[in-house]
Design an enzyme around this catalytic site. Structure first.
Site, PDB file in Angstrom:
ATOM      1  CE1 TYR A   1      -3.782   2.469   0.957  1.00 22.29           C
ATOM      2  CE2 TYR A   1      -1.945   3.594   2.015  1.00 22.29           C
ATOM      3  CZ  TYR A   1      -3.231   3.605   1.521  1.00 22.29           C
ATOM      4  OH  TYR A   1      -3.971   4.750   1.587  1.00 22.29           O
TER       5      TYR A   1
ATOM      6  CD  GLU B   1      -5.900   4.348  -1.282  1.00 24.89           C
ATOM      7  OE1 GLU B   1      -6.036   4.727  -0.106  1.00 24.89           O
ATOM      8  OE2 GLU B   1      -6.812   3.799  -1.935  1.00 24.89           O
TER       9      GLU B   1
END
Ligand code: GDP
Ligand code: MN
Length: 380
Positions: free
Chosen positions: A102, A190
Site C-alpha cells: 500500500y 493512492e
C-alpha cells in the site's frame, strides 16, 4: 474531486509510473474486442465507479477466455456498487502477484503537509490492518520545501523492502507519485495494491486520485475529468451564480444571507424537529435577480415542501429586501409556502411592505423555523 481508476492510470503512465496495458469498455462486446486485440491470455475486468471496495463487491474479476470475458463483463456492467451503477469497465492485462503493498500521499491538515503512507500489508484488507495492526503502517511527513529528494525516497523505500533492487524501484515510484501529486494539485494519490511480480518488478495495479476543487482553475487538464453526480451538478451551477450551496436531504428549503446565519437557521430547524433541504448563503444583497435565481434553485429540488427566507438586515436594509422579494416573486410561479423572517435595519418597514402578500411573515427565528417545520410535516 474524484476521478476514475482509468483516468488516474493515464496520469500515472504520463508520469512514468508502471501500469499494465488497459482498455476502457462500455459493453461486453467492446470488452471482447479489446481482449482479442490486447493479445494477453489473462485479463482482469474492473468496474469503473467513483468508490472503493470494488474487489469485495465483486466488481473485479479475472478472465482467461473470450467466453469468460464476455460473461464477466456482462455481470459487472449489470452491477451497482455502493449506489453507483457500473457503466464502464476497464479491461487490464492481468499481473502475477507475489506481494501486495500500500502506498499513498495525502494532505494531512494536522501536520500541515503532505504525508506519505505505506504498508507491506496492501490489498483489499488495508482498513483492518490500519485498525488491528497500526504498527504495520508507516507514515512520513513531506516537508514542502524539501520535497522528496533521492536520499529521502530511498530511506522511505527501505521501510518496505530490504533488497536494494526493489527499494530503488520503489524510491523512483515514490518520487514520481509525489511529483504528480504536487503538479496536479491532488489531495490524494493512492496505489493499493502496488504489487511485486514474481520477476521482481513493481507495478501499480490500482490507482486512485482525488483533486483539490479550489485548484481546478489552474488545472485545465484535470477539471474536464470530473464526472459530477446530479447533486454535484446543481451545486456547481449554484457556485457559478455566486451562491454558496450544499444540497441536503430534508424538505425545508432555506435562503439566508450570511454563512453563519445559514448554519444557525439549519440548527434551529433541527431543534424544532425538521430537516433542511439545503444550505444556501445568498450573500449580502437584496438584488431581486439573486432572489429569483436562489428561489429557482430551491424549487428545482422536488423534496422542498416549504421555503424559509431568513434575512438579517445590516448594511442591507430590510425594506430593500422586502421590495426585492416582492419583485422576485412577481416572476416566479409556485404555490409552495414561503416564510420570511426579516430582522435588523428597517425591519418594521420591511414587514409592513410584505403585509397582504403571499409571504408568511415571522418575527423571530424561532417562530419562523417552527412555522416551516409545521408546514413541512403537514404536507404529506
Ligand atoms: P479495489 O477493490 O476497488 O481496491 O480494486 P483493486 O484494483 O485494488 O483490486 C482488488 C484486488 O483484486 C487486488 O487487491 C488484487 O488482489 C486483485 N487483482 C486486481 N488486479 C489483479 C491482477 O491483475 N492480477 C491478480 N492476480 N489479481 C488482481
Ligand atoms: Mn484497490
Amino acid at each position: 474531486m474524484k476521478v476514475h481508476e482509468y483516468q488516474a492510470k493515464e496520469l500515472f503512465a504520463a508520469y512514468g509510473i508502471p501500469v499494465k496495458s488497459h482498455r476502457l469498455c462500455q459493453t461486453a462486446h467492446e470488452a471482447v474486442e479489446a481482449y482479442r486485440s490486447m493479445g494477453a491470455e489473462e485479463v482482469v475486468l474492473k468496474a469503473q465507479v467513483l468508490t472503493g471496495g470494488r474487489g469485495k463487491a465483486g466488481g473485479i474479476k479475472l478472465a482467461n477466455t473470450v467466453e469468460e470475458v464476455e460473461n464477466k463483463a456482462r455481470q459487472i456492467l449489470g452491477m451497482t456498487i455502493k449506489d453507483y451503477p457500473v457503466q464502464k469497465i476497464l479491461l487490464c492485462e492481468a499481473e502475477d502477484i507475489s506481494a501486495e503493498f500500500y502506498v499513498s500521499f495525502v494532505v494531512d491538515r494536522n501536520q500541515k503537509s503532505v504525508v506519505l503512507i505505506m504498508s507491506t500489508e496492501g490489498g483489499v484488507e488495508i482498513e483492518s490492518v490500519a485498525w488491528e495492526a497500526p504498527e504495520k503502517i508507516h507514515r512520513h511527513s513531506i516537508d514542502p520545501l524539501i520535497g522528496l529528494p533521492d536520499f529521502l525516497a530511498r530511506r522511505y523505500a527501505f521501510c518496505l523492502f530490504s533488497q536494494i533492487d526493489e527499494a530503488n524501484q520503489l524510491a523512483v515510484i515514490l518520487q514520481k507519485l509525489y511529483k504528480l501529486f504536487v503538479e496536479k494539485d491532488a489531495s490524494l494519490v493512492e496505489v493499493n495494491p502496488l504489487v511485486l511480480t514474481p520477476t521482481g518488478k513493481l507495478v501499480a495495479i490500482d490507482a486512485k486520485m482525488t483533486f483539490d476543487d479550489n485548484a481546478m482553475f489552474r488545472q485545465p487538464e484535470i477539471e474536464p475529468l470530473a464526472e459530477l453526480s446530479e447533486e454535484e451538478q446543481v451545486e456547481a451551477s449554484a457556485k457559478a451564480k455566486g451562491f454558496s450551496y450544499v444540497s441536503l436531504n430534508g424538505e425545508i428549503g432555506c435562503m439566508v444571507n450570511g454563512a453563519g446565519l445559514a448554519m444557525a437557521t439549519m440548527d434551529m430547524i433541527k431543534l424544532q424537529g425538521g430537516t433542511p433541504a439545503n444550505f444556501l448563503d445568498i450573500g449580502g444583497s437584496s438584488n431581486p435577480r439573486k432572489v429569483i435565481e436562489a428561489m429557482k434553485l430551491l424549487l428545482s429540488d422536488s423534496r422542498v415542501k416549504v421555503v424559509l427566507i431568513n434575512i438579517f438586515g445590516g448594511i442591507t436594509r430590510c425594506d430593500d429586501v422586502a421590495t426585492g422579494l416582492l419583485a422576485a416573486f412577481n416572476e416566479i410561479e409556485s404555490d409552495i409556502p414561503v416564510i420570511v423572517r426579516l430582522t435588523g435595519t428597517n425591519e418594521n418597514e420591511g414587514r409592513e411592505l410584505l403585509k397582504g402578500s403571499r409571504f408568511l411573515v415571522a418575527q423571530t427565528m424561532c417562530e419562523a423555523t417552527r412555522k416551516a417545520v409545521d408546514i413541512a410535516s403537514k404536507s404529506y
